[in-house]
Design an enzyme around this catalytic site. Sequence first.
Site, mmCIF file in Angstrom:
data_model
loop_
_atom_site.group_PDB
_atom_site.id
_atom_site.type_symbol
_atom_site.label_atom_id
_atom_site.label_comp_id
_atom_site.label_asym_id
_atom_site.label_seq_id
_atom_site.Cartn_x
_atom_site.Cartn_y
_atom_site.Cartn_z
ATOM 1 N N ASP A 13 -75.517 -52.852 93.002
ATOM 2 C CA ASP A 13 -76.095 -53.605 91.908
ATOM 3 C C ASP A 13 -77.276 -52.901 91.270
ATOM 4 O O ASP A 13 -78.072 -53.500 90.580
ATOM 5 C CB ASP A 13 -76.519 -54.990 92.394
ATOM 6 C CG ASP A 13 -75.319 -55.898 92.532
ATOM 7 O OD1 ASP A 13 -74.601 -56.043 91.539
ATOM 8 O OD2 ASP A 13 -75.086 -56.439 93.617
ATOM 9 N N LYS A 57 -84.273 -49.181 104.292
ATOM 10 C CA LYS A 57 -84.747 -48.269 103.241
ATOM 11 C C LYS A 57 -85.291 -49.057 102.059
ATOM 12 O O LYS A 57 -84.864 -50.179 101.781
ATOM 13 C CB LYS A 57 -83.631 -47.326 102.783
ATOM 14 C CG LYS A 57 -82.416 -47.976 102.171
ATOM 15 C CD LYS A 57 -81.352 -46.944 101.815
ATOM 16 C CE LYS A 57 -80.140 -47.589 101.167
ATOM 17 N NZ LYS A 57 -80.423 -48.211 99.881
ATOM 18 N N LYS A 98 -75.434 -48.762 99.493
ATOM 19 C CA LYS A 98 -76.280 -49.873 99.068
ATOM 20 C C LYS A 98 -77.113 -49.471 97.847
ATOM 21 O O LYS A 98 -77.284 -48.300 97.546
ATOM 22 C CB LYS A 98 -77.209 -50.294 100.209
ATOM 23 C CG LYS A 98 -76.468 -50.786 101.449
ATOM 24 C CD LYS A 98 -75.791 -52.126 101.214
ATOM 25 C CE LYS A 98 -75.084 -52.633 102.458
ATOM 26 N NZ LYS A 98 -73.791 -51.987 102.697
ATOM 27 N N ASP A 99 -77.666 -50.498 97.188
ATOM 28 C CA ASP A 99 -78.456 -50.309 95.981
ATOM 29 C C ASP A 99 -79.637 -49.377 96.204
ATOM 30 O O ASP A 99 -80.173 -49.281 97.307
ATOM 31 C CB ASP A 99 -79.020 -51.651 95.507
ATOM 32 C CG ASP A 99 -77.944 -52.708 95.359
ATOM 33 O OD1 ASP A 99 -77.580 -53.298 96.386
ATOM 34 O OD2 ASP A 99 -77.472 -52.907 94.234
ATOM 35 N N LYS A 100 -80.069 -48.738 95.120
ATOM 36 C CA LYS A 100 -81.284 -47.942 95.180
ATOM 37 C C LYS A 100 -82.507 -48.834 94.981
ATOM 38 O O LYS A 100 -83.370 -48.911 95.845
ATOM 39 C CB LYS A 100 -81.270 -46.838 94.117
ATOM 40 C CG LYS A 100 -82.576 -46.038 94.106
ATOM 41 C CD LYS A 100 -82.594 -44.975 93.021
ATOM 42 C CE LYS A 100 -83.944 -44.247 93.037
ATOM 43 N NZ LYS A 100 -84.027 -43.230 91.962
#
Length: 632
Positions: A42, A235, A264-266
């Site tokens: 996302d 993270k 996963k999203d940044k």
Amino acid sequence: MAESEPVTVVVPVGEKRGCPEDEKDDAPSKKPKFESDPPQQDEMDEPEGDASDGEEDGDTFANMMKHGLTELDVGILKYVSDHEGFSGVLKERYSDFVVHEINKNGKIVHLDDLSVPAEAEEAQEPEQQPKECDLLTEEQKKQLGELQLFKNKEGNVSIEVLDDSKEKRTLVHKAIKNQFPGLETKTEEREGRKFIVAYHAAGKKALAEVKTTTAPRKHFWPKNRGSFCHFVLYKENKDTMDAINVLSKFLRLRPNMFSYMGTKDKRAITVQEIAVLKITAERLAHLNKCLMNLKLGNFCYKNHPLKLGELQGNHFTVVIRNITGTDEQVDQAMKSLKQTGFINYYGMQRFGTTAVPTHHVGRAILKNDWNEVMDLILKPRPGAEKEFLVRCREEWAKTQDPEAALKKLPNKRCVEGQLLRGLSMYGKKNIVTAFGLIPRNNRLMYIHSYQSRVWNTMVSRRIEAFGLKAVKGDLVLKGTTAHVLSAEEAENQSIHNIVMPLPGFDVIYPTHHIGEGYRELLTADGLDIDNMRHKVKDYSLAGAYRRIIIRPADVSWEVINYDDPRVSLVHSDFEKLENKPAPVFNKEGKYRALRMEFSLPPSTYATMAIREVLKLDTSIKKQTQLNTTWFN
């Protein structure tokens, strides 16, 4: 269906929390399947790859987005509820978007233990010599510790070996590597004297050596210990592959030694499980001393790696700040999400952020029009871009010389650089081969993007025509096989069981008029729905099935008041480990926020759930326009 109300979304600003402050798609199956791409992504990333590590300033970014896509461009048109939308600020801080993986056993993954398992400590003993800790002086340990913590990234520490013997040098090499993970060593001779030189594994010279490393160093590994160390990766504001690359450099491993169940999203705080082959928990735990925005914990040993897609989904905690909706509006919107759900659209990040959408490239690939593929990727495009990309495109348009255009790029790893390198190697008459230099997942992303745009468009038509009721001619899955509903069967079916196909050679289509719409849409795009096999096997589309409505699980929400917009409104795993207090909210605070939690299965987009709640256009183009209005 209710119309969308504007939402205010600000350009993300920097934020530091928790960790030390020093600081895409699966391959297409050749058999039809229930849609199960890698899990939610996302973050509004540029799928074509970035030619720079820098970030654009707000004005440049806003200018670039003037030529971006909106939801209408990719078939995202409908809502399932008729509540009134309200505005809010989405992802004002990266800590407003928290993702916890749900593992294959259905458990939400948390980072709640940084300790090393006792068996791991015992297993380390055969690796180390009894007096290893005595080999280094306190001053040497201090210098090595500073080097490890990036105090002098390109520097080194030289240790003279007075009692020169191979055995003694070996012990010193091992002592440094075991006590200071991330450092590497080599032996040098200077004027007849032997020195062991320690340097940082993230230094430029070390990175060059990492690229040529054929295999990780072999260490003693007990037979009764599982070959893979599983751990939880926490993270902040970093995507999964960036995190893996950082760990790889510190441990001198190839990135493919790590396995995971999904990316996963940044721009978020995310927690997920990772596995690595034959690296001890102790070595991994040592990295917590020097990692930036990353923490590792919950270590255990198992006999198997992790596989993409074997997770059950992701649990989201999302904060929408500065909401304008009344408590009644919020409750109505969230109850609808909990009871009915949202349309399972592919989110905007699936289609790229520039003036050349990824699904246009995908369509050209499927049409076998390779000159158009080359042109779409390399030609000049409207909207602001990084200056070197603009120069690269201008050079290509002027000379059609791949080597000349390539020289304009400081970073050759972006898609443009990889294609130009291929063209310089194989020539413009071998575009298919040149295009093959782009990593396979990136190439397949283009055709998946085209499939996604078709799916979004047809689902919007399906909802427009029949609403939220199952009808004769709809499809449901029986096992992995699609079944066409009769009128009688449709009476007893829920909309949550209805699926629609992504186009391919091994799927069937609804038998009502929406099914014929697939044929019309592909024909208009110059494609034959009866011949979805491609001359290049990788680009043959089998197709897949995807549920049209998703109902989230574990839905909860609350409206909170606060005064300080800089304060986090979510208590993260790392803050809990540090015994930091949970956020305290002032009921009389001047700002209001909606904090919502929900769980989604793989391959669904949290932004589409948020879209249903707020009735907002989630495209960066629209958000940037609204953001400009908000700042003004």
